[in-house]
Design a protein around this motif. Structure first.
Motif: not given
Length: 334
Positions: A46-50
């Motif tokens: 579920k990671m979202r990029f910075f």
């Protein structure tokens, strides 16, 4: 076949290098020890990029999604489509063991399986996500201990200890808490790293204030056992034992300095920053280049997709003898 350039690593920076080679009509081969964009595939689900999509796009192809920041799955699909659009030439699941420059000036790129590829130029774009920073403590190799966090549901209703104080720990802690895991963070510092995504800080601090996420600042792990983690307060030297069905050591990663050394690349003995020209990114081995985070040594936070992708253009320019496009190399500030 003698390739104009062999690229080691099929992450975003390696793909950017492949795109630049394709644009110049260079024959190329990208060798990758895992799958396409293996490091991104191993990110939390579920990671979202910075960074915004504009800052992680490559090859001049728009990264079109509804939001302005991509999640892991969207990034994987985007980079796959870029590779297909430029018809990049891959050999995946192939581990490079050695790059040797021959007396005739050509490079032999040797794999662990014993195969060899010949190239006029070689670019190492191997990133840093393969080698976690080890704590070198008892129990670090136990099966319930990992240096990579994947997803939360598996750990529902269990005791989880997260070690570290950067983005990966904060994101994992919030996700685990919301999936009914009992979470404790252990960090050597007296607060979270300043690089943590700004929108996460109020959330995690409020959960700590409510007692829903536990934290032990100014503490380090001394031992991991079955069902427990032993820690020590760095100020009082007082020991404590925490319950832990699972432990994640999210303390960062490092480039493969041993591969660089086997390829003949000179490095600073302390920082592990390789020698390279600041404009062309050519190493002390003529014709051997570095692209992306592999050049950062221990300072992996200095080079990432956003600026590492630009190295490819400068390298390609140098290979074909064109005026070199300037790159703002943040690592030079070290």
């Amino acid at each position: 076949m003698v390739y104009d350039v062999v690229i080691v690593g099929a992450g975003p920076c390696g793909l950017a290098m492949g795109v630049e080679a394709a644009k110049y009509g260079l024959t190329h081969l990208i060798l990758e020890k895992g799958s396409l964009t293996e490091s991104l595939r191993k990110y939390p689900r579920k990671m979202r990029f910075f960074s915004t999509v504009d800052n992680i796009s490559i090859g001049g192809l728009p990264f079109t999604i509804a939001d302005f920041k991509a999640n892991r799955d969207e990034a994987l699909q985007y980079y796959r489509k870029v590779a297909g659009y430029y018809q990049l030439n891959f050999q995946l699941f192939t581990t490079v063991d050695l790059v040797e420059k021959q007396p005739d000036g050509l490079f032999h790129v040797v794999t662990k399986s014993g195969n060899s590829f010949i190239a006029r130029k070689v670019v190492l774009a191997t990133g840093y996500f393969d080698l976690p920073r080890k704590l070198n403590i008892p129990g670090e190799e136990l099966p319930h201990v990992s240096h990579y966090y994947d997803e939360a549901f598996k750990y529902s209703f269990t005791d989880v200890v997260l070690v570290g104080g950067a983005n990966s720990v904060v994101e994992a802690a919030l996700e685990l808490y919301r999936t009914d895991a009992r979470v404790t963070i252990v960090h050597r510092g007296d607060s979270f790293r300043k690089t943590v995504k700004y929108w996460l800080i109020p959330d995690v601090l409020n959960r700590i204030k409510e007692g829903r996420i536990n934290v032990r600042f100014n503490s380090e792990v001394t031992e991991i056992g079955k069902g427990l983690v032993r820690i020590k307060n760095l100020e009082t030297n007082e020991p404590e034992t925490l319950p832990a069905d699972f432990t994640f050591l999210l303390t960062g990663y490092l480039p493969d300095e041993h591969l660089l050394a086997r390829c003949g690349v000179a490095m600073d003995p302390v920082t592990k920053v390789p020698f390279r020209d600041a404009e062309t990114f050519e190493t002390n081995v003529p014709g051997l280049y570095l692209c992306g985070t592999v050049m950062a040594g221990i300072f992996t936070e200095k080079v990432f997709i956003e600026n590492g992708r630009e190295h490819a253009a400068a390298i390609a320019d140098h290979i074909v003898g064109k005026p070199i496009r300037k790159v703002k190399e943040l690592i030079d500030r070290i």
